[in-house]
Design a protein around this motif. Structure first.
Motif, PDB file in Angstrom:
ATOM      1  N   ALA A 124      15.900  14.058  14.306  1.00  0.00           N
ATOM      2  CA  ALA A 124      16.979  12.743  14.105  1.00  0.00           C
ATOM      3  C   ALA A 124      16.138  11.645  13.665  1.00  0.00           C
ATOM      4  N   ALA A 125      14.825  11.629  13.904  1.00  0.00           N
ATOM      5  CA  ALA A 125      13.912  10.476  13.739  1.00  0.00           C
ATOM      6  C   ALA A 125      13.562  10.908  11.998  1.00  0.00           C
ATOM      7  N   GLY A 126      13.769  11.871  11.590  1.00  0.00           N
ATOM      8  CA  GLY A 126      13.332  12.108  10.310  1.00  0.00           C
ATOM      9  C   GLY A 126      12.487  13.296   9.902  1.00  0.00           C
ATOM     10  N   GLU A 127      11.785  13.923  11.083  1.00  0.00           N
ATOM     11  CA  GLU A 127      10.912  15.004  10.829  1.00  0.00           C
ATOM     12  C   GLU A 127      11.910  16.084  10.393  1.00  0.00           C
ATOM     13  N   ARG A 128      11.359  16.899   9.294  1.00  0.00           N
ATOM     14  CA  ARG A 128      11.992  18.130   8.831  1.00  0.00           C
ATOM     15  C   ARG A 128      11.278  19.320   9.117  1.00  0.00           C
ATOM     16  N   SER A 129      10.021  19.188   9.558  1.00  0.00           N
ATOM     17  CA  SER A 129       9.098  20.383   9.684  1.00  0.00           C
ATOM     18  C   SER A 129       9.117  20.869  11.148  1.00  0.00           C
ATOM     19  N   VAL A 130      10.092  20.275  11.920  1.00  0.00           N
ATOM     20  CA  VAL A 130       9.840  20.344  13.246  1.00  0.00           C
ATOM     21  C   VAL A 130      10.600  21.884  13.486  1.00  0.00           C
ATOM     22  N   GLY A 142      12.508  18.480  20.152  1.00  0.00           N
ATOM     23  CA  GLY A 142      12.665  18.829  18.684  1.00  0.00           C
ATOM     24  C   GLY A 142      13.829  18.343  18.000  1.00  0.00           C
ATOM     25  N   ALA A 143      15.107  18.145  18.665  1.00  0.00           N
ATOM     26  CA  ALA A 143      16.037  17.733  17.810  1.00  0.00           C
ATOM     27  C   ALA A 143      16.100  16.250  17.795  1.00  0.00           C
ATOM     28  N   ARG A 144      15.551  15.374  18.631  1.00  0.00           N
ATOM     29  CA  ARG A 144      15.074  14.192  18.644  1.00  0.00           C
ATOM     30  C   ARG A 144      14.169  13.716  17.491  1.00  0.00           C
ATOM     31  N   ARG A 145      13.190  14.548  17.283  1.00  0.00           N
ATOM     32  CA  ARG A 145      12.489  14.605  16.220  1.00  0.00           C
ATOM     33  C   ARG A 145      12.951  14.587  14.988  1.00  0.00           C
TER      34      ARG A 145
END
Length: 446
Positions: free
Chosen positions: A189-195, A184-187
């Motif tokens: 970092a990739a720009g997802e904010r709804s994680v 989830g943290a990597r997602r």
């Protein structure tokens, strides 16, 4: 997703630790249990020897076939000694104390050294006088020792297998929610904010997932405010630029009737742009570690009086009533006088724009236990409870009241709060007695 080397994973390390703990526990258990088991075995052997001695004494072997009894006992690794009343001794010669007890017809149970070996000795009296003793070497038989060691080894291996299995299961239980949280943290970092990560596992592991969720929410809010701020700043930049461009084209085309008036308008809009850019630069510098703060003993009363001279004249020109509330005595704190003046000017500039003609602006200074208190109050439209909660957010109030109230760049209050914090103080917004807004600053005193 980056794969960690097996030897560095949490699961492997937990399994290794649990296995090491199991091995240590098994070794300690073996070290502790062996003497206990040996002691229990020796106790059992002595009890069995005592029962045999009582039984043999009841057979009265000096009258019966003592050779046959001796042969049966020998097969069990037990030696027989008989002491007759006349002093005759048949069998193993025992230590003097034991022989004396036998001749006296006394019963005893001892551990003695017989023929250089540690032995159990059980003595019993005979009906015709004298006594007999059974002697057995005090050691486990090789067969018993092998069986004992084999059972210990089997138990150790079984315990080790259980420990390894438990370690693997525990490692998977702990590592799985951490792996999900890491993904989830990597997602994020990739720009997802709804994680959002579902908290699971032990409390400490679940708290990591909750922290990641909180961070995702904070980033989402922060980026939304940043977008709103950029939209607001772009709007603020576009308006004066459009005005300047329009009047510049009029001048270029020769259609401007009043060149002086046109130039004055363009100058005003350029100054507005300059003020906005200056605020943006100050706000950016404020976040840097090398933002310069020159602390020195400062008389706040003198700073406030100097500011009051400027703002009294500007209020008079704008049709406002100005009042200074400050004692004549010095109020000395260790701070940066230039930054304090920047704070006062920023708040006063906001108050001047928001306050209608005929209303009042107040700059006040007083001393409270542990702090010097600066206030800038006005008689403008003020702030409602919803406004007070976001008063120091960049451009929030500017956007909220665009077209309804005179506004600035939308950065001033955020800049003021940043300066106050860097000076080690605090700032709050509330409703002023004059009916408008009140901004209160506490700076620590020596």
């Amino acid at each position: 997703m980056r794969t960690l080397p097996t030897l560095k994973t949490l699961g492997f390390r937990i399994g290794l630790v649990t296995t090491a703990v199991a091995v240590v526990c098994l070794l300690v258990a073996a070290i502790v249990s062996y003497p206990l088991i040996r002691s229990a075995a020796e106790t059992q052997a002595r009890r069995q020897l005592a029962r045999q001695a009582t039984l043999v004494a009841g057979l009265n072997p000096q009258r019966t076939a003592s050779a046959k009894v001796r042969q049966l006992l020998s097969k069990a690794g037990t030696k027989l000694t008989i002491a007759l009343p006349g002093g005759e001794v048949r069998g193993e010669v025992l230590p003097a104390a034991d022989m004396k007890a036998l001749l006296a017809g006394q019963a005893f149970s001892r551990v003695e050294t017989v023929d250089g070996e540690r032995s159990y000795v059980e003595g019993r009296p005979l009906d015709d006088g004298g006594g007999l003793a059974l002697v057995q070497v005090a050691s486990l038989a090789p067969k018993d020792q092998d069986e004992f060691l084999w059972r210990e080894l089997v138990a150790a291996l079984a315990g080790l297998l259980v420990a390894v299995a438990a370690g693997v299961l525990l490692a998977r239980r702990l590592a799985r929610p951490l792996r999900l949280t890491s993904a989830g943290a990597r997602r994020m970092a990739a720009g997802e904010r709804s994680v959002r990560v579902t908290p699971s596992g032990p409390v400490e592991v679940a708290s990591v997932a909750e922290a990641v969720n909180s961070l995702a929410g904070a980033l989402e809010v922060s980026e939304r405010r940043q977008r709103d701020f950029l939209l607001s700043v772009s709007h603020e930049l576009r308006t004066p630029l459009t005005t300047i461009r329009g009047f510049a084209e009029a001048l270029s085309d020769g259609v401007a009737d009043d060149a002086v008036g046109t130039g004055q308008i363009m100058l005003t809009e350029a100054q507005r742009l300059d003020r906005l850019i200056g605020d943006l630069l100050d706000l950016a510098r404020l976040q840097a570690q090398d933002f310069r703060i020159d602390h020195a003993p400062t008389d706040l009363a003198e700073v406030v009086r100097a500011a009051a001279q400027v703002w009294s004249a500007r209020c008079t020109a704008a049709g406002l009533v100005f009042r200074l509330e400050a004692a004549d005595s010095p109020v000395v704190v260790r701070t940066d006088p230039g930054r304090v003046r920047q704070i006062v000017d920023g708040l006063a500039d906001n108050a001047l724009r928001a306050t209608p003609a005929g209303a009042m602006m107040v700059i006040a200074l007083r001393v409270e236990p542990g702090s010097a208190v600066l206030e800038v109050r006005d008689g403008g439209p003020g702030l409602n409870p919803e406004d007070l909660a976001v008063a120091f957010e960049k451009s929030v109030l500017t956007e909220r009241y665009r077209g309804q109230r005179p506004g600035g760049t939308g950065i001033g209050l955020a800049l003021v709060r940043g300066l106050v914090v860097r000076l080690g103080g605090t700032i709050t917004a509330s409703t002023a007695p004059e009916g408008g807004a009140r901004f209160t600053i506490h700076l620590p005193t020596p």
